[in-house]
Design a protein around this motif. Structure first.
Motif: not given
Lengths: 208, 208
Positions: A74, A76-78
């Motif tokens: 979350h 890392l935005g992945i």
């Protein structure tokens, strides 16, 4: 969560921790020492990196793999997919289109662009190569958030400006030229030939 | 020439200058300001980088393109060809074998290795994939000086140790794991997925 300035190297290490965790069963409990064994970073470094993002795990007990992986993902935005435009379909661009390592991590190349009329309209790895002049239009149509530039040095600045004008705010540049990003644009440079030349510099120097 | 410690970033910039010079006619005379226009680095930075390696050009007159290019090429060790072993022929390895940007700069991938018996013996881009256990033998036979590791994280340390044992002293590692090189070995890490994740980190953070 208050926003502390996070060092670029911390972010890079989070990527490494995430991939190490992805090789383990969800329900396992893991210590920072065990993550150290998997990644080569010290346990102290791992704990320090995680403190930027609040409380993780139970002190003295360790981390639940699934939970730590989910939280780092979350950060890392992945934990979502991203749509990526690839600009420049030469040798490197074609290789990157064929490379599935991006896709595996949720970075989907959904559009490809070039200015060479012999390439435009051709299909490569399932993607029709579009005219670079269509970048802005296509970026809106396809909801593109990221760009990869694999163009020659002399075309890099123009391609970069076009990507920024198309509303793309995060760009990975493989062209060997220094680009100055405007405020609010994240630019990362990767220069593969220069990395090899750092190696040959070392070899040439160490034997002279 | 006395050996001064040269910063890694200076070496990377020399690569950029060299490629910019390669686009110009041999007999041109160029100033550091003009190299600045071509590369995006300041003229002061360019002059400072060159001072590590002695006297270049004529003060106030500039540099002869062919001469400066030749000297930077010699410093970088790219006035000769290098023989490279590629270890790991998965998605990334295959893409790197197909990528001609290395070869254009004098880095010739002359051997490829994997441990997957379904790949060993197959030909890819004109190169027969060999069993990783043959690395040391093949490195001697083919006079290999450099290695590129494109193996999964869990195989990286073993592949690295095998390359070092094979006498390879300069290694570019694409696996997302931290390797600790012994004395006298030059190791450079490139982590493409992590670079993309630095971008998604930025995007996720800037909109939360």
């Amino acid at each position: 969560m208050p926003f502390r300035k996070v060092p670029a190297l911390t972010v890079s290490r989070l990527s490494v921790y995430h991939r190490a965790l992805s090789t383990l069963p969800d329900e396992w409990i893991i210590s920072s020492e065990e993550i150290s064994d998997l990644t080569g970073y010290t346990a102290a470094q791992i704990r320090r990196d995680l403190t930027y993002f609040g409380q993780f795990g139970t002190p003295g007990r360790g981390y639940i793999v699934a939970e730590l992986r989910q939280r780092i993902g979350h950060i890392l935005g992945i934990d979502q997919d991203w749509k990526v435009a690839l600009v420049g379909i030469g040798h490197l661009g074609s290789a990157l289109l064929a490379y599935q390592g991006f896709c595996e991590r949720g970075f989907n190349i959904v559009a490809a662009f070039d200015n060479d009329i012999t390439k435009i309209g051709k299909k490569w790895e399932g993607i029709v190569i579009e005219d670079i002049s269509r970048l802005a239009e296509s970026a809106v149509e396809k909801d593109i958030q990221m760009g990869i530039l694999a163009v020659p040095a002399k075309a890099a600045r123009e391609a970069f400006d076009l990507a920024v004008a198309a509303g793309i705010k995060a760009i990975l540049n493989f062209a060997p030229v220094r680009l100055t990003p405007p405020e609010g644009i994240q630019l990362i440079n990767v220069d593969l030939a220069a990395e090899m030349e750092r190696l040959s510099f070392f070899l040439a120097r160490s034997r002279s």
